[in-house]
Scaffold this motif. Structure first.
Motif, short mmCIF file in Angstrom:
data_model
loop_
_atom_site.label_atom_id
_atom_site.label_comp_id
_atom_site.label_asym_id
_atom_site.label_seq_id
_atom_site.Cartn_x
_atom_site.Cartn_y
_atom_site.Cartn_z
N ASP A 82 32.34 60.62 36.64
CA ASP A 82 32.88 61.90 37.09
C ASP A 82 34.30 61.66 37.59
O ASP A 82 34.57 61.67 38.80
CB ASP A 82 32.00 62.50 38.19
N ASP A 83 35.21 61.43 36.63
CA ASP A 83 36.57 61.04 36.99
C ASP A 83 37.61 62.02 36.44
O ASP A 83 38.76 61.65 36.20
CB ASP A 83 36.87 59.62 36.51
N GLU A 84 37.20 63.28 36.24
CA GLU A 84 38.14 64.27 35.73
C GLU A 84 39.30 64.46 36.71
O GLU A 84 39.16 64.33 37.93
CB GLU A 84 37.43 65.61 35.50
N ARG A 85 40.47 64.79 36.16
CA ARG A 85 41.69 64.89 36.96
C ARG A 85 41.53 65.82 38.14
O ARG A 85 42.04 65.55 39.24
CB ARG A 85 42.84 65.38 36.05
N GLU A 86 40.82 66.94 37.95
CA GLU A 86 40.75 67.93 39.02
C GLU A 86 39.90 67.46 40.21
O GLU A 86 39.88 68.11 41.26
CB GLU A 86 40.22 69.27 38.49
N LEU A 87 39.19 66.33 40.06
CA LEU A 87 38.41 65.80 41.18
C LEU A 87 39.24 64.88 42.08
O LEU A 87 38.73 64.40 43.10
CB LEU A 87 37.19 65.04 40.66
N GLY A 88 40.49 64.63 41.71
CA GLY A 88 41.39 63.86 42.56
C GLY A 88 41.22 62.36 42.40
O GLY A 88 40.46 61.86 41.57
N ALA A 89 41.97 61.61 43.24
CA ALA A 89 42.01 60.15 43.14
C ALA A 89 40.71 59.49 43.57
O ALA A 89 40.35 58.42 43.08
CB ALA A 89 43.17 59.60 43.97
N THR A 120 34.26 54.80 43.38
CA THR A 120 33.06 54.63 42.55
C THR A 120 33.30 55.04 41.11
O THR A 120 32.98 54.29 40.17
CB THR A 120 31.90 55.47 43.13
N GLN A 121 33.85 56.23 40.89
CA GLN A 121 33.97 56.76 39.52
C GLN A 121 35.00 56.01 38.68
O GLN A 121 34.97 56.08 37.46
CB GLN A 121 34.32 58.25 39.57
N HIS A 122 35.90 55.28 39.34
CA HIS A 122 36.91 54.52 38.60
C HIS A 122 36.37 53.20 38.06
O HIS A 122 36.91 52.66 37.09
CB HIS A 122 38.12 54.24 39.50
N HIS A 123 35.30 52.69 38.67
CA HIS A 123 34.79 51.37 38.29
C HIS A 123 33.39 51.41 37.69
O HIS A 123 32.95 50.42 37.08
CB HIS A 123 34.78 50.45 39.52
N TRP A 124 32.67 52.52 37.87
CA TRP A 124 31.27 52.57 37.46
C TRP A 124 30.97 53.80 36.62
O TRP A 124 31.62 54.84 36.77
CB TRP A 124 30.36 52.58 38.70
#
Length: 207
Positions: free
Chosen positions: A127-134, A177-181
């Motif tokens: 869940d790493d969509e742009r609108e969810l932020g960094a 979490t979403q950036h690595h998993w």
């Protein structure tokens, strides 16, 4: 047989000991009576949809039923589709407020996924969509049948950890979490009751 790294020994006071991640699992966040009531009402009240996605050149229905609710500006794009939010119902507003009180963080959208049986599923994704932020914040409330939730590092194929998401449990994913998993809810041949999953999110950059 359990997948590698099931929850035994992984949690300390609810926090999952996982590198490059912030996860907290609260198996008894809801009492049984409230969880039963919310499950029944949400399944009956929700205007479920089954959108189609293009996969390997074929247009296929997603293997579950879905609905997106939120504040008016909380449009959300995933799987190639932009979802306009349905207005909060009184029940979903109540659930959101309980979560905000628990987390101390605002939440302005909720994706509901209804898994009717073991053949309904959710493929590997982040869940790493742009609108969810960094640092995306996702609070996942499970109601109904217990399903296995798998985690793997991005770029690998091995399941490193699995959780059994219980009726009335809350799993919070935040930080990096979403950036690595990646995570999934795989199909299963085991008999299982219908499951409703509500993932509340904070849309930080509206579309």
């Amino acid at each position: 047989m359990d997948a590698p790294g099931t929850q035994g020994g992984l949690f300390d006071g609810g926090a999952l000991q996982l590198a490059d991640a912030q996860l907290t699992y609260l198996p008894d966040w809801l009492d049984g009576a409230t969880a039963d009531d919310w499950l029944h009402r949400l399944v009956e009240e929700t205007p479920w949809q089954q959108p189609e996605v293009v996969l390997f050149g074929r247009q296929l229905p997603v293997p579950r039923l879905v609905a997106w609710y939120g504040d008016p500006e909380a449009r959300y794009r995933y799987s190639g589709m932009t979802h306009q939010p349905l207005p909060w119902t009184p029940l979903l507003g109540e659930i959101r407020q309980r979560l905000v009180n628990t987390l101390g963080q605002p939440l302005n959208g909720a994706l509901l996924n209804y898994y009717r049986d073991g053949q309904d599923s959710m493929g590997w994704h982040s869940d790493d969509e742009r609108e969810l932020g960094a640092e995306p914040l996702v609070a996942s409330l499970s109601l109904g049948g217990v399903r296995r939730f798998d985690l793997r590092r991005k770029g690998t194929t091995r399941i490193e950890h699995s959780l059994q998401l219980e009726h009335g449990s809350l799993l919070v994913m935040s930080g990096q979490t979403q950036h690595h998993w990646q995570h999934q809810v795989a199909k299963t041949r085991k008999p299982c009751a219908p499951r409703l999953n509500l993932t509340f999110r904070l849309i930080r950059t509206p579309l």
